[in-house]
Design an enzyme around this catalytic site. Sequence first.
Site, mmCIF file in Angstrom:
data_model
loop_
_atom_site.group_PDB
_atom_site.id
_atom_site.type_symbol
_atom_site.label_atom_id
_atom_site.label_comp_id
_atom_site.label_asym_id
_atom_site.label_seq_id
_atom_site.Cartn_x
_atom_site.Cartn_y
_atom_site.Cartn_z
ATOM 1 N N TYR A 30 7.450 -22.625 -30.978
ATOM 2 C CA TYR A 30 8.436 -21.619 -31.408
ATOM 3 C C TYR A 30 9.751 -22.358 -31.680
ATOM 4 O O TYR A 30 10.139 -23.257 -30.912
ATOM 5 C CB TYR A 30 8.623 -20.560 -30.320
ATOM 6 C CG TYR A 30 9.305 -19.318 -30.816
ATOM 7 C CD1 TYR A 30 8.590 -18.351 -31.523
ATOM 8 C CD2 TYR A 30 10.673 -19.118 -30.600
ATOM 9 C CE1 TYR A 30 9.222 -17.204 -31.995
ATOM 10 C CE2 TYR A 30 11.308 -17.979 -31.060
ATOM 11 C CZ TYR A 30 10.569 -17.021 -31.766
ATOM 12 O OH TYR A 30 11.191 -15.898 -32.242
ATOM 13 N N ILE A 90 0.573 -22.759 -27.777
ATOM 14 C CA ILE A 90 1.259 -22.039 -28.851
ATOM 15 C C ILE A 90 2.598 -21.491 -28.359
ATOM 16 O O ILE A 90 2.754 -21.177 -27.168
ATOM 17 C CB ILE A 90 0.357 -20.900 -29.399
ATOM 18 C CG1 ILE A 90 1.021 -20.193 -30.579
ATOM 19 C CG2 ILE A 90 -0.049 -19.936 -28.304
ATOM 20 C CD1 ILE A 90 0.088 -19.217 -31.305
ATOM 21 N N CYS A 91 3.553 -21.400 -29.278
ATOM 22 C CA CYS A 91 4.842 -20.750 -29.039
ATOM 23 C C CYS A 91 5.688 -21.528 -28.027
ATOM 24 O O CYS A 91 6.099 -22.649 -28.290
ATOM 25 C CB CYS A 91 4.602 -19.310 -28.599
ATOM 26 S SG CYS A 91 6.073 -18.263 -28.596
ATOM 27 N N ALA A 92 5.946 -20.956 -26.854
ATOM 28 C CA ALA A 92 6.729 -21.642 -25.822
ATOM 29 C C ALA A 92 5.878 -22.556 -24.964
ATOM 30 O O ALA A 92 6.408 -23.410 -24.236
ATOM 31 C CB ALA A 92 7.427 -20.609 -24.930
ATOM 32 N N SER A 117 0.836 -24.588 -32.093
ATOM 33 C CA SER A 117 1.200 -23.619 -33.122
ATOM 34 C C SER A 117 2.511 -22.941 -32.731
ATOM 35 O O SER A 117 3.046 -23.172 -31.643
ATOM 36 C CB SER A 117 0.072 -22.604 -33.306
ATOM 37 O OG SER A 117 0.304 -21.783 -34.422
#
Length: 208
Positions: A148, A127-129, A176
Site C-alpha cells: 500500500y 499484500i497492502c500493509a 501486492s
Amino acid sequence: MLGRTWATLLRGTNSIVQQHTRSVMSKTALVILANGAEEMEFVIAADTLRRAGIAVTVAGLAGSEPVKCSRDVVIVPDTSLESVKATKFDVVILPGGLGGSKALAASAMVGEILKQQEKENRIVAAICAAPTALAAFDIGKGKSLTSYPSFKSQLESHYKYIDDQKVIQDGNLITSRGPGTAFDFGLKIAEVLAGPEKAAEVAKGMLL
C-alpha cells in the site's frame, strides 16, 4: 477391437486428468488471519485459490475463535495458527489491514513460520500493509516488493520498492498493493501453484 482401443485411450486420458487434479490439489496454502485484517484481501485471495483447486487453511493468529476484521466483518478461521505452525505449506499468505499487519509483525510465531518458509525456498505472499511484517522479520530483504503506498517509506530502505505495478514477484516472494489488487494477487499465487492455464480459467469464470 475398436471398442477396446477407445476404452484404453479413455482410461489413459482419465489417468492424466486424475494425475493433474491430484497435483493441483496437493498444493497447499496457509492464510494467517489476525484481528484487524483487511477482509477483502483475505476473502478474495482465499476464494481465488480454492477456485484454482488449492487446499487453503485459514489459521487464526490468536486462536480458532472468530476474527473481527478491519471493517467489522467477522470470519471464523479453520483452525489456530498454533496447531499448524509445524505444517509445511506451499505458500504462506499475509493479508493486509493496519491492525492485522501490526499483529503479524509483533508475533514471534509468525516470524518463525516465515523464516522457515523462506529457508526452505517456499512462497511467501503479502499484500497492502502486510509487507511491513516481512520487514519486521527480515524476510526477502533486498528483493523487489510493493505495498500500500503509505508504507513505501518503511520499506524502500530494505527492498527494491516498485510502485507502478499491481503485483510483484521476485523469486518466492509475491507482494501486492491493496484491496483493489487482491484479485491480481490471488491469481498470481494461483498461477505459480496451479499453472497459468488454471489461473486463466479461474479469471474467466470470475469475469475478470
